[in-house]
Design a protein around this motif. Structure first.
Motif, PDB file in Angstrom:
ATOM      1  N   VAL A  62       9.030   0.628  16.228  1.00  0.00           N
ATOM      2  CA  VAL A  62       8.125   1.320  15.212  1.00  0.00           C
ATOM      3  C   VAL A  62       8.282   2.793  15.266  1.00  0.00           C
ATOM      4  CG1 VAL A  62       5.736   1.875  14.874  1.00  0.00           C
ATOM      5  CG2 VAL A  62       6.210  -0.128  16.022  1.00  0.00           C
ATOM      6  N   ALA A  63       8.658   3.182  13.942  1.00  0.00           N
ATOM      7  CA  ALA A  63       9.204   4.552  13.604  1.00  0.00           C
ATOM      8  C   ALA A  63       8.041   5.336  12.707  1.00  0.00           C
ATOM      9  CB  ALA A  63      10.379   4.520  12.616  1.00  0.00           C
ATOM     10  N   ALA A  64       7.244   4.493  12.314  1.00  0.00           N
ATOM     11  CA  ALA A  64       6.181   5.314  11.488  1.00  0.00           C
ATOM     12  C   ALA A  64       5.093   4.285  11.329  1.00  0.00           C
ATOM     13  CB  ALA A  64       6.544   5.783  10.049  1.00  0.00           C
ATOM     14  N   VAL A  65       3.717   4.960  11.703  1.00  0.00           N
ATOM     15  CA  VAL A  65       2.422   4.209  11.201  1.00  0.00           C
ATOM     16  C   VAL A  65       1.866   4.991  10.323  1.00  0.00           C
ATOM     17  CG1 VAL A  65       0.375   3.478  12.249  1.00  0.00           C
ATOM     18  CG2 VAL A  65       2.427   3.371  13.582  1.00  0.00           C
ATOM     19  N   ILE A  66       1.237   4.100   9.303  1.00  0.00           N
ATOM     20  CA  ILE A  66       0.600   4.839   8.253  1.00  0.00           C
ATOM     21  C   ILE A  66      -0.759   4.205   8.008  1.00  0.00           C
ATOM     22  CG2 ILE A  66       0.929   5.064   5.455  1.00  0.00           C
ATOM     23  CD1 ILE A  66       3.817   4.813   6.130  1.00  0.00           C
ATOM     24  N   SER A  67      -1.873   5.243   7.824  1.00  0.00           N
ATOM     25  CA  SER A  67      -3.142   4.939   7.575  1.00  0.00           C
ATOM     26  C   SER A  67      -3.447   5.045   6.183  1.00  0.00           C
ATOM     27  CB  SER A  67      -4.025   5.782   8.549  1.00  0.00           C
ATOM     28  OG  SER A  67      -3.771   5.626   9.778  1.00  0.00           O
ATOM     29  N   LEU A  68      -4.241   4.221   5.565  1.00  0.00           N
ATOM     30  CA  LEU A  68      -4.459   4.529   3.947  1.00  0.00           C
ATOM     31  C   LEU A  68      -6.106   4.730   3.942  1.00  0.00           C
ATOM     32  CD1 LEU A  68      -2.212   1.941   2.838  1.00  0.00           C
ATOM     33  CD2 LEU A  68      -1.730   4.117   2.739  1.00  0.00           C
ATOM     34  N   ASP A  69      -6.516   5.903   3.220  1.00  0.00           N
ATOM     35  CA  ASP A  69      -8.154   5.969   3.276  1.00  0.00           C
ATOM     36  C   ASP A  69      -8.091   5.863   1.739  1.00  0.00           C
ATOM     37  OD1 ASP A  69      -8.216   6.581   5.827  1.00  0.00           O
ATOM     38  OD2 ASP A  69      -8.363   8.814   5.460  1.00  0.00           O
ATOM     39  N   ILE A  70      -9.399   5.031   1.506  1.00  0.00           N
ATOM     40  CA  ILE A  70      -9.517   4.587  -0.004  1.00  0.00           C
ATOM     41  C   ILE A  70     -10.805   5.479  -0.640  1.00  0.00           C
ATOM     42  CG2 ILE A  70     -10.206   2.637  -1.350  1.00  0.00           C
ATOM     43  CD1 ILE A  70      -8.568   0.768   0.438  1.00  0.00           C
ATOM     44  N   ALA A  71     -10.689   5.560  -1.557  1.00  0.00           N
ATOM     45  CA  ALA A  71     -11.763   6.253  -2.571  1.00  0.00           C
ATOM     46  C   ALA A  71     -11.672   5.827  -4.031  1.00  0.00           C
ATOM     47  CB  ALA A  71     -11.806   7.824  -2.630  1.00  0.00           C
ATOM     48  N   ASP A  72     -12.763   5.325  -4.424  1.00  0.00           N
ATOM     49  CA  ASP A  72     -12.860   4.638  -6.078  1.00  0.00           C
ATOM     50  C   ASP A  72     -11.753   3.884  -6.298  1.00  0.00           C
ATOM     51  OD1 ASP A  72     -15.090   6.412  -6.416  1.00  0.00           O
ATOM     52  OD2 ASP A  72     -13.728   8.043  -6.647  1.00  0.00           O
ATOM     53  N   HIS A  73     -11.409   2.889  -5.160  1.00  0.00           N
ATOM     54  CA  HIS A  73     -10.362   1.616  -5.506  1.00  0.00           C
ATOM     55  C   HIS A  73      -8.899   2.290  -5.269  1.00  0.00           C
ATOM     56  CE1 HIS A  73     -14.008  -0.332  -6.415  1.00  0.00           C
ATOM     57  NE2 HIS A  73     -14.203   0.236  -7.464  1.00  0.00           N
ATOM     58  N   HIS A  74      -8.897   3.424  -5.057  1.00  0.00           N
ATOM     59  CA  HIS A  74      -7.413   3.999  -4.838  1.00  0.00           C
ATOM     60  C   HIS A  74      -7.246   4.615  -3.934  1.00  0.00           C
ATOM     61  CE1 HIS A  74      -7.775   3.520  -9.379  1.00  0.00           C
ATOM     62  NE2 HIS A  74      -6.547   3.523  -9.380  1.00  0.00           N
ATOM     63  N   VAL A  75      -5.939   4.873  -3.275  1.00  0.00           N
ATOM     64  CA  VAL A  75      -5.547   5.462  -2.000  1.00  0.00           C
ATOM     65  C   VAL A  75      -5.820   6.948  -2.113  1.00  0.00           C
ATOM     66  CG1 VAL A  75      -3.923   5.991  -0.210  1.00  0.00           C
ATOM     67  CG2 VAL A  75      -4.110   3.724  -1.085  1.00  0.00           C
ATOM     68  N   ALA A  76      -6.772   7.513  -1.250  1.00  0.00           N
ATOM     69  CA  ALA A  76      -7.198   9.008  -1.544  1.00  0.00           C
ATOM     70  C   ALA A  76      -6.264   9.766  -0.453  1.00  0.00           C
ATOM     71  CB  ALA A  76      -8.655   9.313  -1.141  1.00  0.00           C
ATOM     72  N   GLN A  77      -6.102   9.436   0.691  1.00  0.00           N
ATOM     73  CA  GLN A  77      -5.118  10.197   1.685  1.00  0.00           C
ATOM     74  C   GLN A  77      -4.446   9.048   2.447  1.00  0.00           C
ATOM     75  OE1 GLN A  77      -8.440  12.122   4.075  1.00  0.00           O
ATOM     76  NE2 GLN A  77      -8.367  13.784   2.791  1.00  0.00           N
ATOM     77  N   LEU A 106       4.665  10.119  12.647  1.00  0.00           N
ATOM     78  CA  LEU A 106       5.999  10.036  12.930  1.00  0.00           C
ATOM     79  C   LEU A 106       6.370  10.593  14.335  1.00  0.00           C
ATOM     80  CD1 LEU A 106       7.114  11.409   9.559  1.00  0.00           C
ATOM     81  CD2 LEU A 106       7.493   9.045  10.388  1.00  0.00           C
ATOM     82  N   ASN A 107       5.189  11.072  14.958  1.00  0.00           N
ATOM     83  CA  ASN A 107       5.497  11.806  16.386  1.00  0.00           C
ATOM     84  C   ASN A 107       5.833  10.659  17.575  1.00  0.00           C
ATOM     85  OD1 ASN A 107       5.149  12.890  18.812  1.00  0.00           O
ATOM     86  ND2 ASN A 107       3.399  13.917  18.228  1.00  0.00           N
ATOM     87  N   PRO A 108       6.986  10.823  17.909  1.00  0.00           N
ATOM     88  CA  PRO A 108       7.515   9.625  19.024  1.00  0.00           C
ATOM     89  C   PRO A 108       6.620   9.511  20.154  1.00  0.00           C
ATOM     90  CG  PRO A 108       9.420  10.843  18.443  1.00  0.00           C
ATOM     91  CD  PRO A 108       8.066  11.774  17.758  1.00  0.00           C
ATOM     92  N   ASP A 109       5.899  10.657  20.560  1.00  0.00           N
ATOM     93  CA  ASP A 109       5.085  10.572  21.568  1.00  0.00           C
ATOM     94  C   ASP A 109       3.734   9.713  21.304  1.00  0.00           C
ATOM     95  OD1 ASP A 109       6.517  12.157  23.017  1.00  0.00           O
ATOM     96  OD2 ASP A 109       5.386  14.025  22.520  1.00  0.00           O
ATOM     97  N   LYS A 110       3.178   9.579  19.998  1.00  0.00           N
ATOM     98  CA  LYS A 110       1.885   9.075  19.572  1.00  0.00           C
ATOM     99  C   LYS A 110       2.396   7.700  19.317  1.00  0.00           C
ATOM    100  CE  LYS A 110      -0.744  13.015  17.633  1.00  0.00           C
ATOM    101  NZ  LYS A 110      -1.520  13.581  16.741  1.00  0.00           N
TER     102      LYS A 110
END
Length: 293
Positions: A258-273, A278-282
């Motif tokens: 696993v090289a990256a984990v991506i969270s998607l926050d939604i607002a008004d039916h679109h991705v807002a954030q 990418l931090n190897p420790d996390k």
């Protein structure tokens, strides 16, 4: 001035711009940022010649000093109200122009959200996530231990996400995450941008351990470009949807790690954030072998 003190003009201007950015993100006012940076330089020149020569990284020293001044101002009740009334008309006009340029880069929505954080949370988040300062430098400025600053930054991220996100059904989250994955896999910038809010923001957490983007990216097309660049199709790179913090997100693997984990926050039916870890420790827990049943 000793010849050893001579610095290229480009470096001088870049240094001041960097300090102004730090102060502006922490305080949200271009006028206050100018005053903080001026005070930081006054303290620099208040040192003896011998003391200045002992400072091997002047820019880091100035950033630490400016950050400390900002933190002090954030802790004051009713901060910013009196200072914003000071100055001549020309200074106000210059500040307004500076604010317009900075707002274009930073995004007023995020700055308003930062105002709701505690001084320590705001400082930890800005210095860590926005400017990518190393944990020990952040801890030095905030006056807490590195683990405490990491916790403050995490709380700030959580607060910002709650403020921006809107309630959405698991089905909608799942469908949007799959659509984002498909746009990334097909490297379709237009499709990806259409799935993002016009003022979408992407944060990249490299933890100082990988060469991630040091500042947030703002706007649906810049965010789309940054994601497509990061997730560009390469051999041994796989992007899948996965449960991330209780909702559907994305996981990028390289050579099965696993090289990256991506969270998607939604607002008004679109991705807002978009939050890209990418931090190897996390990511260490993501790469642990499964525990035998």
């Amino acid at each position: 001035m000793d010849h050893a003190d001579a610095v290229p003009i480009a470096e001088l201007l870049d240094e001041r711009r960097y300090l102004l950015d730090v102060a502006y993100w922490m305080l949200g006012s271009p006028g206050d940022a100018e005053r903080v940076v001026d005070e930081a330089y006054r303290r620099w020149y208040g040192l003896s010649d011998a003391a200045r020569r002992q400072i091997t990284a002047p820019r880091s020293w100035l950033a630490k000093t400016a950050g400390g001044i900002c933190l002090g101002r954030l802790s004051l009740p009713g901060r910013g109200t009196a200072g914003q009334r000071d100055g001549h008309r020309t200074q106000a006009a210059e500040a307004e122009e500076a604010q317009e340029k900075l707002e274009e880069e930073a995004g007023q929505v995020l700055l308003q959200a930062l105002d709701l954080l505690s001084p320590a949370e705001r400082a930890a988040f800005v210095l860590n996530d926005v400017f990518g300062m190393p944990p020990d430098a952040v801890a030095d400025i905030v006056g807490r231990s590195a683990p405490e600053c990491a916790e403050l930054a995490d709380r700030a991220r959580h607060s910002l996400r709650l403020r921006r996100s809107r309630p959405t059904t698991p089905a909608e989250q799942d469908a949007l995450a799959h659509a984002v994955r498909q746009a990334c896999v097909s490297e379709d910038a237009d499709a990806l941008a259409s799935l993002l809010c016009p003022d979408a923001t992407a944060f990249f957490d490299g933890g100082g351990k990988v060469r991630a983007l040091a500042r947030p990216v703002h706007g649906n097309r810049p965010v789309a470009h940054s994601l497509l660049t990061l997730l560009a199709h390469r051999r041994h790179t796989i992007l899948t949807t996965h449960d991330v913090n209780g909702t559907t997100g994305l996981v990028a693997r390289y050579h099965h790690q696993v090289a990256a984990v991506i969270s998607l926050d939604i607002a008004d039916h679109h991705v807002a954030q978009v939050w890209v870890v990418l931090n190897p420790d996390k990511l260490r827990s993501w790469n642990q072998p499964p525990t035998p049943a």
